[in-house]
Design an enzyme around this catalytic site. Sequence first.
Site, mmCIF file in Angstrom:
data_model
loop_
_atom_site.group_PDB
_atom_site.id
_atom_site.type_symbol
_atom_site.label_atom_id
_atom_site.label_comp_id
_atom_site.label_asym_id
_atom_site.label_seq_id
_atom_site.Cartn_x
_atom_site.Cartn_y
_atom_site.Cartn_z
ATOM 1 N N HIS A 80 -6.042 -4.146 -8.837
ATOM 2 C CA HIS A 80 -4.613 -4.364 -8.529
ATOM 3 C C HIS A 80 -4.439 -5.477 -7.508
ATOM 4 O O HIS A 80 -3.392 -5.580 -6.855
ATOM 5 C CB HIS A 80 -3.976 -3.060 -8.030
ATOM 6 C CG HIS A 80 -3.879 -2.008 -9.082
ATOM 7 N ND1 HIS A 80 -3.665 -0.691 -8.786
ATOM 8 C CD2 HIS A 80 -3.981 -2.070 -10.426
ATOM 9 C CE1 HIS A 80 -3.633 0.012 -9.912
ATOM 10 N NE2 HIS A 80 -3.815 -0.793 -10.918
ATOM 11 N N CYS A 84 -3.074 -26.384 -11.262
ATOM 12 C CA CYS A 84 -2.349 -26.554 -12.534
ATOM 13 C C CYS A 84 -0.837 -26.651 -12.356
ATOM 14 O O CYS A 84 -0.118 -26.800 -13.344
ATOM 15 C CB CYS A 84 -2.696 -25.399 -13.478
ATOM 16 S SG CYS A 84 -1.908 -23.844 -13.031
ATOM 17 N N CYS A 120 -2.536 -17.818 -8.776
ATOM 18 C CA CYS A 120 -1.742 -18.641 -9.689
ATOM 19 C C CYS A 120 -1.453 -17.818 -10.938
ATOM 20 O O CYS A 120 -2.382 -17.224 -11.520
ATOM 21 C CB CYS A 120 -2.500 -19.912 -10.093
ATOM 22 S SG CYS A 120 -1.691 -20.789 -11.446
ATOM 23 N N THR A 161 -8.418 9.013 -6.241
ATOM 24 C CA THR A 161 -7.310 8.524 -7.065
ATOM 25 C C THR A 161 -6.699 9.677 -7.867
ATOM 26 O O THR A 161 -7.426 10.572 -8.317
ATOM 27 C CB THR A 161 -7.730 7.402 -8.037
ATOM 28 O OG1 THR A 161 -6.603 7.008 -8.827
ATOM 29 C CG2 THR A 161 -8.865 7.824 -8.963
ATOM 30 N N ARG A 189 10.651 -12.018 0.239
ATOM 31 C CA ARG A 189 9.344 -11.525 0.719
ATOM 32 C C ARG A 189 9.069 -12.043 2.126
ATOM 33 O O ARG A 189 8.595 -11.311 2.993
ATOM 34 C CB ARG A 189 8.273 -11.983 -0.277
ATOM 35 C CG ARG A 189 6.845 -11.971 0.162
ATOM 36 C CD ARG A 189 6.204 -10.610 0.033
ATOM 37 N NE ARG A 189 4.927 -10.647 0.743
ATOM 38 C CZ ARG A 189 3.755 -10.531 0.139
ATOM 39 N NH1 ARG A 189 3.693 -10.340 -1.158
ATOM 40 N NH2 ARG A 189 2.642 -10.569 0.831
ATOM 41 N N GLU A 227 -7.674 16.839 -4.558
ATOM 42 C CA GLU A 227 -7.053 17.777 -5.497
ATOM 43 C C GLU A 227 -7.475 17.410 -6.917
ATOM 44 O O GLU A 227 -7.885 16.273 -7.169
ATOM 45 C CB GLU A 227 -5.528 17.696 -5.366
ATOM 46 C CG GLU A 227 -4.986 16.300 -5.598
ATOM 47 C CD GLU A 227 -3.516 16.143 -5.250
ATOM 48 O OE1 GLU A 227 -2.766 17.129 -5.283
ATOM 49 O OE2 GLU A 227 -3.123 15.000 -4.936
ATOM 50 N N CYS A 256 -3.470 -20.030 -14.084
ATOM 51 C CA CYS A 256 -4.938 -20.199 -14.168
ATOM 52 C C CYS A 256 -5.687 -19.135 -13.364
ATOM 53 O O CYS A 256 -6.923 -19.171 -13.294
ATOM 54 C CB CYS A 256 -5.337 -21.605 -13.716
ATOM 55 S SG CYS A 256 -5.108 -21.894 -11.957
HETATM 56 N N1 APR Z 1 -10.211 11.994 0.148
HETATM 57 C C1 APR Z 1 -10.107 12.343 -1.164
HETATM 58 N N2 APR Z 1 -8.933 12.335 -1.847
HETATM 59 C C2 APR Z 1 -7.832 11.974 -1.156
HETATM 60 C C3 APR Z 1 -7.866 11.635 0.227
HETATM 61 C C4 APR Z 1 -9.137 11.659 0.873
HETATM 62 N N3 APR Z 1 -9.270 11.333 2.153
HETATM 63 N N4 APR Z 1 -6.602 11.306 0.621
HETATM 64 C C5 APR Z 1 -5.813 11.454 -0.493
HETATM 65 N N5 APR Z 1 -6.546 11.852 -1.549
HETATM 66 C C6 APR Z 1 -6.129 12.017 -2.939
HETATM 67 C C7 APR Z 1 -4.699 12.495 -3.146
HETATM 68 O O1 APR Z 1 -4.657 13.894 -3.166
HETATM 69 C C8 APR Z 1 -4.372 11.884 -4.507
HETATM 70 O O2 APR Z 1 -4.814 12.735 -5.555
HETATM 71 O O3 APR Z 1 -6.182 10.718 -3.515
HETATM 72 C C9 APR Z 1 -5.214 10.605 -4.552
HETATM 73 C C10 APR Z 1 -4.416 9.328 -4.334
HETATM 74 O O4 APR Z 1 -3.603 9.151 -5.458
HETATM 75 P P1 APR Z 1 -2.393 8.098 -5.436
HETATM 76 O O5 APR Z 1 -1.650 8.240 -4.183
HETATM 77 O O6 APR Z 1 -1.671 8.262 -6.713
HETATM 78 O O7 APR Z 1 -3.149 6.695 -5.358
HETATM 79 P P2 APR Z 1 -3.826 5.868 -6.542
HETATM 80 O O8 APR Z 1 -4.383 6.765 -7.577
HETATM 81 O O9 APR Z 1 -4.729 4.903 -5.936
HETATM 82 O O10 APR Z 1 -2.537 5.096 -7.149
HETATM 83 C C11 APR Z 1 -2.743 4.187 -8.161
HETATM 84 O O11 APR Z 1 -0.470 3.469 -8.056
HETATM 85 O O12 APR Z 1 1.291 3.090 -6.722
HETATM 86 C C12 APR Z 1 0.350 2.476 -7.467
HETATM 87 O O13 APR Z 1 -0.562 0.309 -7.286
HETATM 88 C C13 APR Z 1 -0.544 1.546 -6.661
HETATM 89 O O14 APR Z 1 -2.936 1.254 -6.826
HETATM 90 C C14 APR Z 1 -1.916 2.206 -6.766
HETATM 91 C C15 APR Z 1 -1.805 3.012 -8.031
#
Ligand code: APR
Length: 286
Positions: free
Chosen positions: A126, A164, A134, A202, A70, A248, A137
Amino acid sequence: MQELIERAATDLAAASYAVALTGAGMSTESGIPDFRGPQGVWTKDPDAERRAYLSYERFVADPGAWWKERLSAPIGALGSLEKTEPNPGHRALVELEKLGALRCVITQNIDNLHKKAGSRKVLEYHGNAFLLRCMNCNARFDFGEFDLQKLNEEGKLPPRCPDCGSVVKSDTVSFGEPIPQDVARQSLGEVVKCDFMLICGTSAVVYPFAALPRTARARRAEKEREALSGLVAVERLPAVTIVEINAEPTPLTLEGVSDYLIQGNTGDVLPQLVERVKAKMGAAKG
Ligand code: APR
């Protein structure tokens, strides 16, 4: 879209305990790529995703070697997070909190941008890329609290918890790593209390985070209704209104876990939502 933003403002202004769940889509307008969107890190580099799946296993097998690698690795897939700044979406959630309309942000993002924007109650599901944790703990540390290069030179990696003595890892949660108990418990505590959930940016495919909206959807609230006969009927209605703001549709949209989706960019939709909520709260005070 305007009608849906108006509807969301009405629902949010009427809520007594609202929470926001956020993902990488919140930060794309700050220049941080997401993972599974069209320009996503995993979409563009599936190998990187495969390597990410092995990280925790390698850490558990040999934390010293993991740290050595890392410390010598180039900047991660998300780029230099320090230089990134919050966008209007982050700032809108801060305003909603200040208005008393939002109680907590539960985020999957490790970029620290909600805190940097000024959100006060943030649960980093996350972890945070600027912190260490740690493994025993759950104490959190700033990177500056350890001289990692010196530990490396002296062959004393992995860093050890001053409280710890256990192994210390970056606070970010790797695939396959359990969510730290304190954050998991606090997040669930928010989800079982809320009556409004705003899900922003998300894809909602990563568990256990993606289970939180489903837990909220499963909750029922008893509401009494007087029937024409004068008898009082008790109805068990959904306890939480769930609204998505995403570029989406997601499984939450397709499976009807959310009540509705506002399909757009968080940096564009959230500020508009704030203005409408303000107007409603102002009118209510009127
Ligand atoms: N506004 C609204 N939606 C958006 C935008 C925006 N500006 N930019 C991207 N998106 C949408 C994308 O279309 C997608 O559906 O946000 C979503 C992001 O999804 P992911 O890329 O899968 O991210 P997330 O859901 O946070 O991933 C979850 O996966 O890889 C791991 O640990 C990582 O925390 C992360 C977890």
